[in-house]
Design a protein around this motif. Structure first.
Motif, PDB file in Angstrom:
ATOM      1  N   GLY A  77       0.823  -1.197   0.000  1.00 57.86           N
ATOM      2  CA  GLY A  77       0.000   0.000   0.000  1.00 57.86           C
ATOM      3  C   GLY A  77       0.855   1.244   0.000  1.00 57.86           C
ATOM      4  O   GLY A  77       2.019   1.228   0.404  1.00 57.86           O
TER       5      GLY A  77
ATOM      6  N   LYS B 174       0.639   4.081   1.748  1.00 55.93           N
ATOM      7  CA  LYS B 174       1.004   4.652   3.044  1.00 55.93           C
ATOM      8  C   LYS B 174       2.114   3.847   3.720  1.00 55.93           C
ATOM      9  O   LYS B 174       3.095   4.418   4.211  1.00 55.93           O
ATOM     10  CB  LYS B 174      -0.229   4.713   3.957  1.00 55.93           C
ATOM     11  N   LYS B 175       1.987   2.529   3.737  1.00 54.82           N
ATOM     12  CA  LYS B 175       3.006   1.702   4.371  1.00 54.82           C
ATOM     13  C   LYS B 175       4.330   1.786   3.618  1.00 54.82           C
ATOM     14  O   LYS B 175       5.406   1.742   4.233  1.00 54.82           O
ATOM     15  CB  LYS B 175       2.535   0.256   4.455  1.00 54.82           C
TER      16      LYS B 175
ATOM     17  N   TYR C  35       0.521   8.606  -4.190  1.00 54.71           N
ATOM     18  CA  TYR C  35      -0.355   8.638  -3.013  1.00 54.71           C
ATOM     19  C   TYR C  35      -1.176   9.921  -2.965  1.00 54.71           C
ATOM     20  O   TYR C  35      -2.392   9.900  -2.737  1.00 54.71           O
ATOM     21  CB  TYR C  35       0.516   8.496  -1.762  1.00 54.71           C
TER      22      TYR C  35
ATOM     23  N   ASP D 203      -5.411   5.389   3.908  1.00 56.97           N
ATOM     24  CA  ASP D 203      -4.728   4.750   2.790  1.00 56.97           C
ATOM     25  C   ASP D 203      -5.372   5.184   1.488  1.00 56.97           C
ATOM     26  O   ASP D 203      -6.454   5.761   1.465  1.00 56.97           O
ATOM     27  CB  ASP D 203      -4.777   3.220   2.926  1.00 56.97           C
TER      28      ASP D 203
END
Length: 207
Positions: free
Chosen positions: A73, A75-76, A125, A191
């Motif tokens: 993902g 964000k991670k 993102y 996310d």
């Protein structure tokens, strides 16, 4: 963009100010190790490694950005980019204390990995999270963050701030601050809706 485009701009500009101090450090370290000063060509070669290896790290980071952003993902993956940033800052900040110019080279490599990884994921993102009416404005934050990072890097390199011989390791390790800020703030962000829908098949989470 704090550890995305900002980090990239900061690292591009921050290396210019302490150039002569780092070359002197390379010469002193070489003399202590081998008992004779290095040639001018060797100093130039080591300095070239320090400057250019950031681009090699950026290539490695950019190459892995697509896989990590899908696997973990957006964000991670952005949070993951802080690991090489912190590692690079630690290596460069402790290089003079440990008497190793190789630590500067390794630190620049890790910082490049962070820059290449985070810069690509930042654009992805931000674009995917932005409302439709604000998507163009949000996408511009990448360029704005790069410019802000370059400005901060030049400002920190002034002799009145950190651009003196006693503080050049602190200057090189300055990217630890944006990395820590992002580690503390990004977990509270959502996310990417596109990632949740297409990659995780989580329609409710996407909505």
């Amino acid at each position: 963009g704090i550890t995305g485009a900002f980090h990239y701009g900061l690292q591009v500009s921050i290396i210019n100010s302490p150039a002569e101090y780092i070359k002197t450090f390379i010469c002193e370290t070489w003399l202590k190790r081998y008992g004779s000063p290095p040639s001018a060509e060797m100093i130039t070669l080591m300095w070239s490694f320090i400057v250019s290896i950031y681009s090699i790290g950026g290539l490695l980071g950019s190459s892995s950005a697509g896989y990590l952003s899908v696997r973990f993902g957006r964000k991670k993956a952005m949070l993951f980019a802080n690991i090489p940033a912190l590692l690079g800052a630690a290596l460069m900040g402790l290089s003079r204390l440990c008497g190793s110019f190789e630590m500067i080279i390794a630190g620049r490599l890790f910082s490049g990995v962070c820059g290449g990884l985070a810069l690509n994921i930042h654009i992805m993102y931000a674009g995917e999270c932005a409302p439709r009416k604000l998507r163009g404005l949000i996408a511009i934050t990448a360029s704005t963050s790069i410019a802000a990072g370059k400005f901060v890097g030049f400002a920190l390199g002034l002799r009145e701030v950190l651009g003196v011989e006693a503080l050049w390791p602190v200057l090189l390790a300055a990217n630890v601050l944006p990395a820590l800020v992002q580690l503390l703030t990004l977990p509270f962000f959502p996310d990417s809706p596109r990632y949740l829908l297409i990659d995780k098949k989580d329609k409710e989470g996407c909505i």
